[in-house]
Design a protein around this motif. Sequence first.
Motif, short mmCIF file in Angstrom:
data_model
loop_
_atom_site.label_atom_id
_atom_site.label_comp_id
_atom_site.label_asym_id
_atom_site.label_seq_id
_atom_site.Cartn_x
_atom_site.Cartn_y
_atom_site.Cartn_z
N PHE A 118 85.12 3.19 80.62
CA PHE A 118 85.40 1.81 80.27
C PHE A 118 85.96 1.77 78.86
O PHE A 118 85.62 2.62 78.04
CB PHE A 118 84.14 0.96 80.34
CG PHE A 118 83.48 0.97 81.68
CD1 PHE A 118 84.20 0.61 82.81
CD2 PHE A 118 82.16 1.35 81.83
CE1 PHE A 118 83.60 0.62 84.06
CE2 PHE A 118 81.56 1.37 83.07
CZ PHE A 118 82.29 1.01 84.19
N LYS A 140 85.15 0.89 76.22
CA LYS A 140 84.05 0.55 75.32
C LYS A 140 83.72 1.82 74.55
O LYS A 140 84.37 2.85 74.74
CB LYS A 140 82.81 0.13 76.12
CG LYS A 140 82.95 -1.07 77.05
CD LYS A 140 81.71 -1.13 77.93
CE LYS A 140 81.80 -2.27 78.94
NZ LYS A 140 81.20 -3.51 78.47
N TYR A 152 76.01 0.74 79.68
CA TYR A 152 76.38 -0.25 80.70
C TYR A 152 75.71 0.09 82.03
O TYR A 152 75.09 -0.75 82.67
CB TYR A 152 77.90 -0.26 80.86
CG TYR A 152 78.40 -1.12 82.00
CD1 TYR A 152 78.41 -2.51 81.89
CD2 TYR A 152 78.85 -0.55 83.19
CE1 TYR A 152 78.86 -3.30 82.92
CE2 TYR A 152 79.30 -1.34 84.24
CZ TYR A 152 79.31 -2.72 84.10
OH TYR A 152 79.76 -3.50 85.13
N ALA A 153 75.83 1.39 82.41
CA ALA A 153 75.24 1.81 83.69
C ALA A 153 73.73 1.62 83.67
O ALA A 153 73.14 1.15 84.65
CB ALA A 153 75.59 3.27 83.95
N LEU A 157 72.66 -2.05 83.90
CA LEU A 157 72.82 -2.59 85.25
C LEU A 157 71.55 -2.44 86.05
O LEU A 157 71.23 -3.24 86.91
CB LEU A 157 73.94 -1.85 85.99
CG LEU A 157 75.37 -2.16 85.61
CD1 LEU A 157 76.30 -1.26 86.40
CD2 LEU A 157 75.67 -3.62 85.92
N HIS A 158 70.83 -1.35 85.77
CA HIS A 158 69.65 -1.07 86.58
C HIS A 158 68.39 -1.31 85.80
O HIS A 158 67.36 -0.71 86.05
CB HIS A 158 69.75 0.34 87.14
CG HIS A 158 70.95 0.51 88.00
ND1 HIS A 158 71.06 -0.08 89.22
CD2 HIS A 158 72.14 1.10 87.76
CE1 HIS A 158 72.25 0.18 89.73
NE2 HIS A 158 72.92 0.88 88.86
N ARG A 194 77.77 9.48 82.65
CA ARG A 194 77.50 8.10 83.02
C ARG A 194 76.90 8.04 84.43
O ARG A 194 75.98 7.28 84.71
CB ARG A 194 78.82 7.33 82.98
CG ARG A 194 78.70 5.85 83.11
CD ARG A 194 80.05 5.20 82.89
NE ARG A 194 81.02 5.61 83.91
CZ ARG A 194 82.31 5.29 83.88
NH1 ARG A 194 82.80 4.59 82.87
NH2 ARG A 194 83.13 5.69 84.84
N ALA A 195 77.46 8.91 85.32
CA ALA A 195 76.97 8.90 86.70
C ALA A 195 75.55 9.44 86.78
O ALA A 195 74.72 8.91 87.52
CB ALA A 195 77.91 9.72 87.58
N ILE A 252 71.90 7.35 85.58
CA ILE A 252 71.04 6.49 86.40
C ILE A 252 70.35 7.28 87.50
O ILE A 252 69.84 6.72 88.45
CB ILE A 252 71.86 5.31 86.99
CG1 ILE A 252 73.12 5.81 87.68
CG2 ILE A 252 72.21 4.31 85.91
CD1 ILE A 252 73.89 4.71 88.38
#
Lengths: 316, 270, 378
Positions: free
Chosen positions: B116, B118, B126-127, B130-131, B179-180, B183
């Motif tokens: 992103f 950012k 961000y990720a 979200l959670h 990032r993946a 989470i």
Amino acid sequence: MNSATRPIVKFRSRGFDLPSFVFSGLTGLATFLIIAILLIILGNVIYIGGSSLSWRFVTGGTQSDMFDVNKAGILPMIIGTTARVLLMTLFVMPIGVITALYLTEYAPATSRLTRIIRGAINNLASVPSIVFGLFGLGFFINFLGRNVDGLFNGADTIWGKPALIWASLTLAVMTLPVVVVATEESLRAIPQGLREASLALGATKLQTILQIVLPQALPGILTGAILAISRAAGEVAPILFTGAAYYMAELPHSLSDQFMDLGYHVFILSTQSPDIEKTRPILYATVLVLLLLTIALNIVAILVRARMRKTLRMLQ
Amino acid sequence: MTETIQSRHIPASPEPDEAFPVIIRARDLCLHYGQSQALKSIGIDIRKNVVTAFIGPSGCGKSTLLRCLNRMNDLIDSVRITGLVEINGEDIYSPEVDLIELRRQVGMVFQRSNPFPKSIYENIAYALRLHGTRAKTELDEVIERSLRQAALWDEVKDRLHTSALGLSGGQQQRLCIARAIAIRPEIILMDEPASALDPLATARIEELILELKQQFTIVIVTHNMQQATRISDETAFFYLGNLVEFDKTSKIFTNPTNKQTEDYVTGRFG
Amino acid sequence: MGLKRGHRANPFEWIVERAIFLIATSAILMVFLIFLFVAREALPVFLGQTNSSLVQEVLPVAKMDTLSPAELQKYLGLTPKQFRELDRDAIQALMEVKLEGASELTKDKDAAVNTTQWRYMLLPHQWSDYDHPVFIWQPVSQIHKYNIIPLAIGSLKLTLVALLFSVPIALGAAIYVSQLAGNRARELLKPAIELLAGIPSVVLGFFSLIVLASFFQNLLGYQVRLNSFVAGIALGLAVIPVVFSIAEDALSSVPRSYTQAALALGSSRWQTAWQIVLPAALPGVFAAVVLGFGRAIGETMVVLMASGNASIVSWNIFDSTRSVTATIAAELAETVFGGHHYRILFMLGTLLFAVTFLSNLAANRIIRGLKSKMEGKR
């Protein structure tokens, strides 16, 4: 040229090529002509208007005669135009941006409804501005305004007459396509990969739009706002019957008041002046102020857009 | 239409192995884009903590199948999917499935790195947000751990708050991996993650994949057959929307059963 | 592993999506409302319910006492407010005036004519002081003459001049900018030409009124200073950016592979532009002209200020002329709300809306066809 001395392969220019010259010449001339006309108009207004523009003129009111070269001022017109344009922005931006969001993020590309929405936006863009004026009078004033008056104000006419709010709303309808098109362009330029990345992380569509898509589209939305303002600022026909006043001693106090307007004032000074030669300086000065406003906004929009394209290129 | 290859409902999967239970199970999976069929009755068992490679010529359906596994194909209007995909025994196309939860558990890394616009820190934050992770200390901790796992920490620790777009292509892709994994998905889908990178950056990504397979199940689509042999344990070969052969990677590349597979891996077509 | 837990059905998101959808359809609503409310004000004209005939039923003064106040007010053609302000004597006087007026009017055969009927609005009519049938738009006179033909001719004449002037220039520039200019020049020229669209039409009107009109009069030496020629040229300035942008778009959307193939075969830049690019983009160029037509016929301020506004039937471009749009702009403020003049101006607006709607529809059809053709061949 003697064929014997001619080289077998010749990369050099064949020399003077008449059709090519004529073709480039004519099309180039057309381009030049447009630029020249633009420069002549701007030059004429800036040269003559500049010499008669004064601080007093821009910051003064019109207590006495608005055709009096030495006393008239256009502050009320500047305020009127600014007010109607800002109010319009308030109405048109949310609707325009949300429509663009729907078209790029939600609408099924092939559906009939999407096509109809696009057609409607396209169509709004081509409705003559005087028809918007009629619409404002027929819908906002005669329908909405009168009914509101009938419900709340008894026999008094407060809303059922030309007013600042009706002029702004009429202009908002007129500039809706400008905002939608500019916003949509910037939304489409955002790489699909960004949306996929967010969705693949488990974001909802709305989260993706609010946190990833919209921040990226901000310059485009800004461009849309600026273009809409610049378009509306110079329009006279839609406000002729919906809010613009020929002369008012005071500034508008409420949304139901009429207002004086820069563009309409240009019209009045050009066509109603008792002595066009004498009032020429204030006419030119008024035009200059109006042009500075609209052209400056246009140039800002062009620059913002160019910057946006650059940053988006980096993303891709 | 003449079909040279018989599609199999249950493929000749590699020998069952108690240590690596099946985590993804697809049966009779068909996918249509409008009129054209992109996947023809695919059946496949993908096992836990194993790197599975999908290979095949362009347009064979391997990426399409990958995107079925976290339902990214749902984003395309004209797609129609039939058949069964189960993850840990749950049908992911059941109407009761929470798409958000599915995608949290099945992460994805794309062909083109897509950080992103950012900061590096915010990309991962961000990720996490979200959670539901909001506490600063927890964010800091998980972001550092993910960047370390993605072998990126040492390169970016001093500029966590600068734009992620300032990173090199390889670094951007490792950031996307960080990032993946931040989470904690169970499965990571990788769609040609190194195809846009230079050989050096590719090598680092491959090393990373080999490390990550201790904790995650990885399914990777690749064009590069050397890459498949280097990093994968099992390989599926696709052709024209069919799963042609699926076996241990060593078997596919040294002794394939199918003539078509052999032609492809030896470079006779594709 | 539980794919089913968590935030599956999110009502908030659902509501927001519905709201977005509803707002997006507002553009359709707007177009619909525009047509509805402009046509609504004109409806009595379309239905033939308006009557501008001066010969109307007259009542003897004695009837004054038998009529209800509402009937009386209507008979005298007054607003409720005006009516309330009148005393008995004034009402009686008004009734006498009306009665006398009627006895005189019956001698005038023009006075009996309901000029808001279609045949008087469209066909020539021989008024008693003319020796042959004529088209006349003369709404503010003893007999309200509403023949719209002079206005239609005025609008068409102005549009024709504007298109003849602007289309060749705009197309030439579009070809130059999209095909012949270098990249840097293009990046400067395109926004510069589009800046012309940023000049408000009232400023173009001002410019043609103050500068162009005198310039052309000195140059060409014609009689009437403000005429269709001057207004047409000024109108052309408003049309140029419209035609330019759309034609330029169409020309640059011709796939690069076409031009490269042509150039590789040894044709020159202008041959490529003329023989390959222009034919391929022709529908788009045509659409540009159609949209330019819509822009010209709907433009108000330029025409109002520069055309002289005389509603005469003449194809001479150096005569003063009056367009549909200028008529609405100039006359609506002075009409009686709800009167036949008011309604007929709205009818003109409805016709204008219909004409631009149709030309826009046609242009977009053409552009869509062109786009899919280009994309299909790419």
